[in-house]
Design an enzyme around this catalytic site. Structure first.
Site, PDB file in Angstrom:
ATOM      1  N   SER C 300      -1.071  -5.673   3.067  1.00  0.00           N
ATOM      2  CA  SER C 300      -0.539  -5.588   1.703  1.00  0.00           C
ATOM      3  C   SER C 300      -0.834  -4.266   1.028  1.00  0.00           C
ATOM      4  CB  SER C 300      -1.154  -6.700   0.841  1.00  0.00           C
ATOM      5  OG  SER C 300      -0.906  -7.959   1.392  1.00  0.00           O
ATOM      6  N   HIS C 412      -2.097 -13.714  -3.221  1.00  0.00           N
ATOM      7  CA  HIS C 412      -2.609 -14.221  -1.946  1.00  0.00           C
ATOM      8  C   HIS C 412      -3.852 -15.088  -2.133  1.00  0.00           C
ATOM      9  CE1 HIS C 412       0.197 -12.226   0.718  1.00  0.00           C
ATOM     10  NE2 HIS C 412       0.053 -11.093   0.049  1.00  0.00           N
TER      11      HIS C 412
END
Lengths: 493, 493, 493, 493
Positions: C300, C412
């Site tokens: 990410s 997340h």
């Protein structure tokens, strides 16, 4: 349509002739072909479809006769061969090409044009079916020779179009289209379905129904193969078609595929190999779905066994009559046909039937023809050995032009299967009793051996059979007379 | 693959020979065919695919030579014909059948086996493409005769499989699959696409892109036809391929379909008629979608015109040289080739080009070969009349074996189109200038007349043309010499 | 549309008001609803779509203000509660029901009517996007409160329609539709695609691209998730998006799924949970396809890290200035912000940058803001430790309302992932350098732990992190000041 | 499942309570929601499905009671309103938001979680059906109040998921899937199908069968609408369901669509408007297919008419008894119920029935209850006028809470249809005789008027009816008593 057929025969024939000529052009060969608009070809097809059976027959006769091969052209082309051969390889090849072109009948072009139409291939399939029907009634040998050429040219074209690569495999389930399921129900001739519950069962859990379709005949199953998924080689058809099925499959309990019905639905595709390819494709599908599947076998009917047996009895009876003094069908001189039952067996038959005054073979014949032997348990028990024995003889030893006389046997043996096991009381439906005294047979596919088996069968007429079958056939009276080569048949125990 | 090709040539050839024999069986004809497992056939295909071009050539030569027709068999069968003819119709038909069987080369069986494999048809298409490539390099006339037979047997099989009924029409839009769109972009040779914006435009509003696919070659466009929907017969390709399109179609403004690019993607299908059928199907689709559509026409390139013209100039130049005393290319004695430009025109060319000392025809040739004539507006204007005239002569009068020498013209004329209109400056891309001096042509389809036109073209070599084309061709120098039959051409005004 | 907006504002507002009233009926509640023909509702939507941004704003303000909840009705209903409670359970429930009905704003009915139209759901999504945009510019607190209620009522409805069961998972490959692939290319914001080759790679071998679509918005990807199939947890994005891929996948070499880009394409669905469900569904798909897959992780970006860091530097600098006498940014009194780099580190920066006269922190700030630090290898090496340390602090310790300040981290962690590993030089694109000094982070999904992790994060604001991350955060200056609870983080070695 | 239900009731109830708590979290509101893994929710559903009806009832009672709205929370939130109002608009909106959140029962969250599961929506539909069943048996008013809230919260959620935009229209033909056709056959309650031939007819030429399906319940028809395509408004159901159909449709002969059966298949969707939308969509489809279609009408059953009539007879009889001296049912004092048949009619009944000694009304009642009146042609003829008259009264004048008492009438009137025509002997099946003395009714849809009609019906309880119906209702005895407003009904000639 009506107007085409209503007028005088000669006018009708002239009309057909002219319509065809407009489509395929004049007789002179060698011209390059112009583009034909579909309209005329489509019109010809429409006219044909609207004709009465008689007019269809005329139509087929006219075309097969007037638009066949030009024999003079062929002869002329054939005469030129030797000279071309002396000239050069190239000249010979050219001459052969010319000869080949001359050998192509003119209706071949017609087939090509029709095949291009939407629905044209189906039309040709149907027209061939009509031709095959017509052939069974035609007496004139010249007419029938021409029709046979016509049919065979058509078959060749159809085999190209129906070669395996162009057929689509489709699995049929209860979620498939109703119209297709209805057709599958209607086409099923081996073990007819009585209602939609029957049908639902045959496409349900532990069953696989696969069809081949063709892109030119949408929604039409061309071949249908019904398979049962089991854990052993089935010996009875009722357990397959008449048993309630579980709600779900237990893949762990499946290691065997039983092909219990295969149907080619299009008469016009007679002689075009399709069933063989469907079985092969289905085997591949099943192996992919069930990696643990190890046994592949048919459970097949034996159409013709009872009729053959009655015929054999008749032979014995008439030979007995002519050799007069003999009163049993057993052990005549070598000129007499082989015995069918032993004296002891025949006596037993007469005894159980309670008709001890009649000739036992006559009694037996009557019992078989009426299916009455099935009524008495003792008779059924008594006849088990002789019927199984004779059935083995029928399947294993009876030949036509060297190949198995039974068409189902011939189909599976050609595919490379093994004549595996006869099953007593395997189909106790009236239909099964009438066809084959209730006996059914497994043709088993050992995947690694099918090619060798097929080759030996096709080239040497060798039938690969199990020990059971060989033993039974040997036990049959005919064995001594006919001589059995004893192959090291695989044991099925 | 490697091992198959690495050893000695003779061993390699023996290996091929044996592999094929195992698939199609021994030489003796007449045996019924056993079932061949796919494994061996598949292996042969895999081996072939892995070969180097040289080994592929060897492979093709071996098969075409060793597995062709058995000439002795053919001769023997041919000799029996006269006798059979005397016997009976039936006997003759049988003898012809035998002859026909003998004429089938043995590799025919191989093709059948391969065609049944998954991907087999595509394999055969590719193998034929290899054969056609090989044929352009083979010198030995006997080898090339055999390869031609091989290729032609293959073409016959492929025509059956690719007959129109087995091809699926599919319209391609921006919502179609990316992989297929990418192929359509890559296959486009007539008017190449530079990027995805180009491609999006060609499948967008006011355009129709149709393809034929075949069930054995999924996701592969076999023929591609690009059509522009307009309200008049287009005279310029850039307005079609390089113009921004509207967001939506206005069906009321559409009455014309312009076929501006048609591509057969598979070299191995050369000689198998496909494009013709695609055009016909698309016409039907468009008529269904746009009931008011009345005009159908191509906007076609004229590949070869410039090269032909340069060739003609060369002929005049060399004839001039040999006839020495003459110093212009005009009006020589009848033995000289027909004049191309008038003296006045030639002088003008020299004048504009500023090379008055050189031979004007030489100057012109150079200008044409370098595309430099396009640089000066006055030159472009000056050359309009002579180039249009000569182009009409090229398309309308230049023949090979009686048919139009230009392949695109031959294709559309065979389909029954009319040679409708030459368009000046219709393709000003360098490619278009080089091919045809920027001229493009419309072949127009009058739906009611295509059959008659096709027939007259195929049978009488008659080209149906508009008055514009006829007038231009007549104006060309060659007209007087060659003689034009003046058909009552349709006027395009 | 034009006429609706061109007239005087008050007339325009009255018009809107009347159109809406005709659709949702008059103010009095309690009437049963008649059937509304779609025409009026559709017209309202068409009018809205045709408005200028300013008129759209007016439209939204009018509706949110005039068709909101009837506050008096609510108060009245609320007042009745205590009395109902005393009466009976049934009475209370009824009273609550009445209250609930009163709380439903009148525009709720409008949303229902619009949602029923073809394209209506997409319209509402877009209208909510407009509302969110408008909210960023509105100053008046009362207007913005009404718009927020409007937006939140809309969000509630959309969450029902976009609940996971109504979304369709679709895998996108190169064989998918071009228009959808084009959208996927255009929507990709995390790692933009430059061309179709880039795109082809992202849907090719070793990649999985999944989207959610919704039946009311056909051909529109609502969420897009890009996954790379690898054999280890990737630490670099260029190896994923910029590497040539193999022709085929080797399933044996795949045990890890890296989610490297997830995009919600519809601004109007902000706050509607979608990405979470897409990840879960994709995990299930991948587990089914690759039974040996054991590792699931994101790779990410860390948007905002560089900006945060510059902000922290500014804080130190201004605190330094105010405390005047101090000349380094290190170890000020407790009131000063936590130190960022050690003195040694800062000196080294100044030294390498060659600007030893300037304040090192100012030099560093400039280097970071211009990305120039990436130019010198020694500087890159030098900054590795401090930047990694500070990044861990940013992700692990910086909070807003108790949750991680970084939105990607928050996403997340809410899903139950573990803050797993910081990767140095993981995205060396200018974009990656600007966002996060080239650092990327893996959020790892241990499937058995996601629920517990998610619960602890949501309820206790606990971030589950690996030892690497904890150690780095502890090493950061701020660690001492802020205090780290040391969870028994999983080791990633 | 078994274990969950077998233990003591209180333990079972505690178990349910705990399972639900684990899914939706503890009672305290306001916490952000963590991600719930599907496993627990799925388990709860599985447990429920495996329960006995009694345990299911317990389950539903526990949840509706323990996980409903927190009343104290609501009261507290409600109390804060006035204060917030005085503060500011924003504060009020916030307070209302808090109140709204408090009013959401806790099981709402459970529904959301379940709705996300594969098959979850279908589960909720089924659970609501169970709740509705349970409600019919529950005596305790507090329990039933809670269950009603539970059911109504569920209905709200389901209406969102089954809003028209999420339903897929599908036409069903004989080419549709067998499993879906089987369901359509089984669901048909209005005019049951006896076999597959019946079914084939209802999806064949001149018929249109459309269904709505929902993406969460694949292969499940949610609503089914059967339509006949005719050239006039049908007055008899047997001509629709029991007539052999043509092979092909003649579109030129079709201008009318008769909706002759509409079925909502899911009891759990009671109260969720679906049929209305299906009719509207089908009207659109039919208009697109048949541009010349001008008439849309139902041919509807009148369930309850016979029972209502018998009830009315009973009322008259008992009122007669109580008023003793009267010996006919006609013209009692104003306190007596309205007369049903005239004296003459009643005498005629007694006369034809041959039971002149009994009370004619008693005789009539018996005849109606046994369907025996259908046996004598003269009786049928005689009863035509009174039954038609009374049926008009039943449909047009009998109300419940202001709306038509007959549910089918209420459905179509709400949709905006006109009460168009009563048809005598329109359904002569025993079922039709028993329900409505063989009378059926057309509710006609004038597309331009449906909105106005629907509004007037819903808001003013006005029933739009044709002159035939109004005249009949007026002729009925009750007309004088009840008073008919005489709308300018459309004449049906």
């Amino acid at each position: 349509g009506a107007e085409a057929g209503s007028s005088s025969p000669s006018f009708f024939m002239a009309t057909i002739s002219q319509m065809v000529t407009e489509i395929i052009g004049p007789k002179e060969a060698g011209l390059k072909k112009p583009t034909i608009p579909e309209g005329k070809t489509r019109h010809l097809c429409d006219v044909y479809r609207s004709l009465s059976p008689e007019d269809k027959a005329t139509f087929l006769r006219v075309i097969s006769q007037q638009f066949g091969t030009d024999h003079d052209e062929v002869l002329k082309a054939a005469e030129g061969l030797p000279q071309a051969k002396e000239k050069s390889e190239g000249a010979l090849l050219k001459a052969e090409e010319r000869l080949q072109a001359a050998l192509v009948p003119r209706y071949h072009d017609l087939f090509v044009q029709i095949g291009r139409l939407e629905g044209g291939v189906k039309y040709l399939v149907d027209m061939r079916a009509d031709t095959l029907d017509l052939l069974t009634t035609v007496k004139d040998s010249s007419v029938s020779a021409e029709l046979r050429s016509f049919s065979s040219c058509l078959r060749e074209m159809l085999s190209h179009w129906f070669s395996a690569g162009l057929l689509h495999l489709q699995r049929i389930t209860w979620e498939s289209s109703c119209d297709i399921l209805q057709k599958i129900s209607e086409y099923e001739a081996v073990h007819p379905m009585r209602n939609w519950t029957d049908l639902k069962r045959r496409v349900g859990p532990n069953r696989r129904c696969f069809i081949f379709t063709h892109s030119t005949m949408p929604r039409e199953p061309v071949v249908v193969l019904h398979t049962a998924l089991t854990n052993q080689i089935s010996d009875n058809i009722q357990t397959i078609v008449a048993t309630a099925l579980p709600d779900e499959e237990d893949a762990d309990d499946i290691n065997t595929a039983i092909f219990y019905s295969i149907t080619s639905t299009q008469k016009g595709l007679q002689g075009v190999e399709l069933g063989n390819y469907l079985i092969k494709r289905v085997v591949r599908e099943l192996q992919a779905e069930f990696p643990k599947m190890t046994q592949f076998s048919s459970l097949s009917p034996i159409p013709g066994f009872r009729d053959w047996l009655v015929g054999e009895i008749n032979k014995v009876l008439s030979s007995t009559e002519s050799s007069s003094s003999d009163d049993s069908g057993v052990d005549g001189p070598t000129s007499t046909p082989p015995a069918l039952l032993t004296s002891a067996e025949l006596e037993k038959v007469a005894e159980i039937a309670g008709k001890e005054d009649a000739l036992p073979l006559v009694t037996l014949k009557k019992l078989l023809q009426t299916n009455q032997w099935m009524g008495a348990e003792s008779m059924v028990e008594m006849l088990r050995d002789p019927l199984m024995r004779l059935c083995a003889r029928y399947l294993y030893l009876e030949k036509r032009r060297g190949y198995a006389v039974n068409p189902v046997a011939n189909f599976h043996l050609r595919n490379g299967a093994v004549l595996w096991r006869l099953n007593w009381q395997a189909d106790t439906n009236p239909r099964g009793i009438s066809q084959s005294c209730g006996i059914m047979v497994n043709y088993r596919y050992f995947l690694g051996d099918t090619m060798r088996n097929s080759q030996r069968y096709m080239e040497e007429q060798h039938i690969e059979a199990s020990q059971q079958v060989i033993d039974l056939a040997q036990a049959a009276g005919g064995v001594d007379a006919g001589g059995v080569d004893t192959p090291a048949g695989k044991s099925n125990l």
